[in-house]
Design an enzyme around this catalytic site. Structure first.
Site, PDB file in Angstrom:
ATOM      1  N   LYS A 135     -36.520  37.141 -67.729  1.00  0.00           N
ATOM      2  CA  LYS A 135     -36.869  38.520 -67.354  1.00  0.00           C
ATOM      3  C   LYS A 135     -36.310  39.493 -68.386  1.00  0.00           C
ATOM      4  CE  LYS A 135     -36.658  41.618 -63.293  1.00  0.00           C
ATOM      5  NZ  LYS A 135     -36.147  41.740 -61.903  1.00  0.00           N
ATOM      6  N   SER A 188     -39.415  42.855 -58.406  1.00  0.00           N
ATOM      7  CA  SER A 188     -39.686  43.342 -59.739  1.00  0.00           C
ATOM      8  C   SER A 188     -39.842  42.241 -60.783  1.00  0.00           C
ATOM      9  CB  SER A 188     -38.579  44.303 -60.173  1.00  0.00           C
ATOM     10  OG  SER A 188     -37.341  43.624 -60.263  1.00  0.00           O
ATOM     11  N   SER A 246     -36.061  40.950 -55.581  1.00  0.00           N
ATOM     12  CA  SER A 246     -36.931  40.787 -56.755  1.00  0.00           C
ATOM     13  C   SER A 246     -37.152  39.378 -57.274  1.00  0.00           C
ATOM     14  CB  SER A 246     -36.442  41.673 -57.893  1.00  0.00           C
ATOM     15  OG  SER A 246     -36.800  42.993 -57.616  1.00  0.00           O
TER      16      SER A 246
END
Ligand code: GLN
Length: 433
Positions: free
Chosen positions: A38, A113, A137
């Site tokens: 990420k 997210s 997330s």
């Protein structure tokens, strides 16, 4: 793009912000395994944007602890995944680099997210990826894309090198297509690191076991109530039935503090974000400030131009909630609510070994379908409580509604990540047969 070379067969999904060619080395536990990371996790020499214009072109001079560990075990970091800007969102639509699409249905959001990580795994571009989880997330996008996502116990994975959004809530966590792979990645990243002062020396090194005979599964009524799509609730109840048939026992439990969970979460996360994001001043990172202007003008213009709407909203909300005269009314009360929720979970986890419920109240929505902030915040109702309590929580795929994946969420006692992994593994093994 800086520090990268395109080579992945991407990218119908816009799962990556940066892709990179990196030769794996060593012969460790992940030798030659392609892993996506990420884009809020620092990678030396590889652009790290947090999904924000304000960090476009920023190349960290050092690796996050988890990235050091990936490299040490021989993994190949193939790219940095798309995300809601600074982790603020549940759809990946707040990214400055365009939304990610859900591989199951490209007209739908992948969740957020960590939507890019989930999409990359679900599409088969990589077998595993790192996400981060502040209020859901890793679990939300795992549920929406039909993969596995784990939020570890707070303090089990080092946050060194993670660009902070809300320090007291967040953990880096593994995402993969199977529980076994998620557990494998967890075994690599969960190692003690003195550079994160909130860590405990409780490394994770676990081979999942499907033996759950006698496991007590707590069913909190609050997780099946108002706002939860009845078809999602039904699907999750069926999944719990599978665990029951494997010899687990179900017991009713209650988390009464849930009614204040979202209010507490959004006061705490915006407060911490407003403080963390003050460092993006156009001096040390990203686009430079116009030095001909006064500091105040330059700072304001830079942040206006380079932070998205949701980030600016949260900085303002957080600054307000922490300001003199209001902190007692908001922040202090949120801390009390947080403590109550933690105690509710402690109590429930005396009667039960794990707690089960849906990960998300609905299946993935359409791109652009939810735009008002409040309805998006409500989507975190079932995931944020585990972050407030600091307990481990996993999402494992458990069927579909309208052809879209549903996630079964399993939460456990602090530092009993192994137990939630085993319960998820038992379910997964049973339904795969
Ligand atoms: N959707 C939640 C938020 O916007 C959770 C995000 C996250 O876990 N990073 O804060």
């Amino acid at each position: 793009m800086a520090g990268s070379l395109n080579f992945l067969p991407d990218d119908r999904y816009n799962a990556f912000i940066t892709t990179c060619r990196e030769a794996p080395f060593g012969d460790g536990a992940l030798a030659g395994v392609a892993v996506a990371v990420k884009d809020n996790i620092s990678t030396a020499g590889i652009q790290t944007t947090c999904g924000s214009r304000i960090l476009e072109g920023y190349i960290p001079p050092y690796d996050a602890h988890v990235v050091e560990l990936l490299r040490r075990e021989g993994a190949a970091i193939v790219g940095k995944t798309n995300m809601d800007e600074f982790g603020m969102g549940s759809t990946t639509e707040t990214s400055a680099f365009g939304p990610t699409r859900n591989p199951v249905d490209t007209e739908r959001v992948p969740g957020g997210s960590s939507g890019g990580s989930a999409a990359a795994v679900a599409a088969g571009l990589v077998p595993m990826a790192l996400g981060t989880d502040t209020g859901g997330s890793t679990r939300c996008p795992a549920a929406f894309c039909g993969i596995v996502g784990l939020k570890p116990t707070y303090g089990r994975v080092s946050r060194y090198g993670l660009v902070a959004y809300a320090n007291s809530l967040e953990q880096i966590g593994p995402m993969a297509r199977t529980v076994e792979d998620a557990s494998r990645l967890m075994s690599v990243i969960a190692k003690y690191d003195p550079r994160d002062s909130t860590m405990l020396d409780r490394p994770y090194d676990h081979q999942p076991s499907a033996d759950i005979a006698g496991l007590r599964i707590g069913i909190p009524e609050e997780y099946f109530g108002e706002g939860v799509d009845p078809r999602v609730a039904e699907t999750v109840r069926d999944a719990i039935g599978v665990l029951d048939n494997l010899g687990a026992d179900t017991v009713p439990v209650s988390i009464p503090g849930m009614q204040y969970a979202l209010a507490a979460y959004y006061v705490i996360c915006t407060g911490e974000a407003s403080s963390n994001l003050a460092r993006f001043d156009g001096v040390r990172y990203g686009p430079a400030v116009d030095t001909r202007k006064t500091w105040h003008e330059a700072y304001q213009e830079l942040r206006q131009a380079n932070f998205g709407t949701e980030v600016r909203r949260r900085v303002m909300l957080g600054t307000f909630a922490l300001s003199a005269g209001y902190a007692g009314r908001y922040y202090a009360k949120a801390q009390v609510a947080r403590r109550n929720i933690r105690q509710d979970f402690e109590r429930a986890l005396r009667d039960a070994d794990v707690i089960a419920g849906p990960t998300m109240p609905t299946v993935a929505f359409r791109l652009g379908e939810k735009t008002d902030p409040l309805s998006l915040y409500l989507a975190d109702i079932l995931t944020a409580p585990a972050n407030l309590a600091g307990i481990p929580a996993i999402s494992v795929p458990c069927g579909r509604v309208d052809g879209l994946p549903v996630g079964l969420q399993l939460m456990g006692r602090q530092f009993e990540d192994e137990r939630v992994v085993d319960a998820a593994f038992a379910y997964e093994q049973e339904v795969r047969r």
